[in-house]
Design a protein around this motif. Structure first.
Motif, PDB file in Angstrom:
ATOM      1  N   GLU A   1     -16.486  56.419  16.753  1.00  0.00           N
ATOM      2  CA  GLU A   1     -17.227  56.940  17.886  1.00  0.00           C
ATOM      3  C   GLU A   1     -16.737  58.344  18.220  1.00  0.00           C
ATOM      4  OE1 GLU A   1     -19.738  55.406  19.708  1.00  0.00           O
ATOM      5  OE2 GLU A   1     -19.699  54.100  17.965  1.00  0.00           O
ATOM      6  N   PRO A   2     -17.569  59.168  18.912  1.00  0.00           N
ATOM      7  CA  PRO A   2     -17.085  60.480  19.336  1.00  0.00           C
ATOM      8  C   PRO A   2     -15.929  60.306  20.314  1.00  0.00           C
ATOM      9  CG  PRO A   2     -19.171  59.958  20.395  1.00  0.00           C
ATOM     10  CD  PRO A   2     -18.938  58.918  19.343  1.00  0.00           C
TER      11      PRO A   2
ATOM     12  N   ILE B   1     -17.093  71.466  18.387  1.00  0.00           N
ATOM     13  CA  ILE B   1     -17.758  71.285  17.098  1.00  0.00           C
ATOM     14  C   ILE B   1     -16.768  70.758  16.063  1.00  0.00           C
ATOM     15  CG2 ILE B   1     -18.892  72.484  15.187  1.00  0.00           C
ATOM     16  CD1 ILE B   1     -20.705  72.218  17.573  1.00  0.00           C
ATOM     17  N   ASP B   2     -15.618  71.421  15.971  1.00  0.00           N
ATOM     18  CA  ASP B   2     -14.612  71.030  14.980  1.00  0.00           C
ATOM     19  C   ASP B   2     -14.125  69.606  15.222  1.00  0.00           C
ATOM     20  OD1 ASP B   2     -14.820  73.489  13.776  1.00  0.00           O
ATOM     21  OD2 ASP B   2     -13.060  74.342  14.772  1.00  0.00           O
ATOM     22  N   ALA B   3     -13.925  69.257  16.494  1.00  0.00           N
ATOM     23  CA  ALA B   3     -13.439  67.914  16.816  1.00  0.00           C
ATOM     24  C   ALA B   3     -14.466  66.855  16.427  1.00  0.00           C
ATOM     25  CB  ALA B   3     -13.125  67.819  18.306  1.00  0.00           C
ATOM     26  N   TYR B   4     -15.738  67.140  16.641  1.00  0.00           N
ATOM     27  CA  TYR B   4     -16.777  66.170  16.292  1.00  0.00           C
ATOM     28  C   TYR B   4     -16.880  66.009  14.776  1.00  0.00           C
ATOM     29  CZ  TYR B   4     -21.049  63.424  16.699  1.00  0.00           C
ATOM     30  OH  TYR B   4     -21.972  62.413  16.628  1.00  0.00           O
ATOM     31  N   PHE B   5     -16.833  67.122  14.052  1.00  0.00           N
ATOM     32  CA  PHE B   5     -16.854  67.047  12.587  1.00  0.00           C
ATOM     33  C   PHE B   5     -15.715  66.154  12.097  1.00  0.00           C
ATOM     34  CE2 PHE B   5     -19.887  70.501  12.159  1.00  0.00           C
ATOM     35  CZ  PHE B   5     -20.431  70.308  10.899  1.00  0.00           C
ATOM     36  N   ALA B   6     -14.529  66.351  12.681  1.00  0.00           N
ATOM     37  CA  ALA B   6     -13.367  65.581  12.245  1.00  0.00           C
ATOM     38  C   ALA B   6     -13.510  64.102  12.615  1.00  0.00           C
ATOM     39  CB  ALA B   6     -12.098  66.168  12.861  1.00  0.00           C
ATOM     40  N   ALA B   7     -13.935  63.834  13.856  1.00  0.00           N
ATOM     41  CA  ALA B   7     -14.039  62.450  14.321  1.00  0.00           C
ATOM     42  C   ALA B   7     -15.072  61.658  13.533  1.00  0.00           C
ATOM     43  CB  ALA B   7     -14.377  62.431  15.809  1.00  0.00           C
TER      44      ALA B   7
END
Length: 227
Positions: free
Chosen positions: A3-4, A166-172
């Motif tokens: 999940e995000p 953005i970067d955190a969502y890509f990673a998660a």
């Protein structure tokens, strides 16, 4: 996939769900399948994989973008991606040699992007954009929901997202990156009008470099003013 992890991601998902509910069956997502597009596409896929996704294939895109589109469509199992191309009659009349981008980039964008999108949105009352305030000075004041130049509602779920989000969502979500991003292209349009961005430049500095042009035109009214 997980999940995000952020409150902002959860709030954005809620906003997207509300937009799809409010405009049920009459809303589409417009995506360039660029460097940050996977975030919004992933969110849309989690809510409704059958949401229409409009992709403008101008005929001048990087092959990497086409390959990335194909990979994301397969990964996210998107069911209704519509590849929209310019009208051949318009190309024959206004860009017979394919070099209009060098003579009149505004007209080139008009026949390859603005006019095809207008036609593709026929029957829709709203559409979803991935624009963000951090992308450029011209986009710094965009609102979550706006009225476009054609009277349709434009929903901007990522309006307040920053690069870290953005970067955190890509990673998660373990989303793949556009292959050109690592080569110095943080914002990608047509290959003819996009260059690498130099250190210290804003993300969209490589778009229409050397001209006063900053937008393709789909977010401008016919007098050239921002929606």
């Amino acid at each position: 996939m997980s999940e995000p992890v952020s409150d902002r991601a959860r709030a954005t998902l809620d906003m997207l769900r509300a937009a799809l509910h409010a405009h049920h069956g009459r809303i589409a997502l417009v995506s360039s399948f660029g460097t940050e597009s996977a975030v919004l596409l992933d969110m849309a896929a989690r809510i409704d994989r059958a949401l229409p996704v409009i992709f403008l294939e101008t005929g001048k895109l990087f092959p990497d973008t086409i390959a990335y589109r194909n990979a994301l469509v397969a990964r996210l199992r998107l069911h209704d991606v519509r590849t929209i191309r310019p009208d051949p009659a318009h190309l024959a009349a206004l860009d017979p040699d394919g070099a209009l981008f060098g003579r009149d980039p505004d007209l080139c964008c008009t026949i390859r992007k603005t006019m095809p999108l207008d036609a593709a949105l026929d029957g829709f009352e709203a559409w979803i954009s991935g624009r963000k305030r951090t992308q450029s000075d011209q986009r710094a004041r965009i609102l979550p929901i706006e009225t476009g130049p054609d009277g349709r509602t434009i929903v901007n779920p990522l309006h307040d997202w920053e690069r870290a989000d953005i970067d955190a969502y890509f990673a998660a979500r373990r989303l793949p990156r556009h292959p050109l991003e690592a080569e110095g292209f943080p914002s990608i349009g047509c290959a003819t009008c996009t260059r690498r961005v130099r250190p210290g430049e804003p993300p969209r500095a490589g778009r229409w470099s050397g001209t006063s042009k900053t937008e393709c035109g789909i977010f401008l009214d016919r007098a050239g003013q921002a929606a």
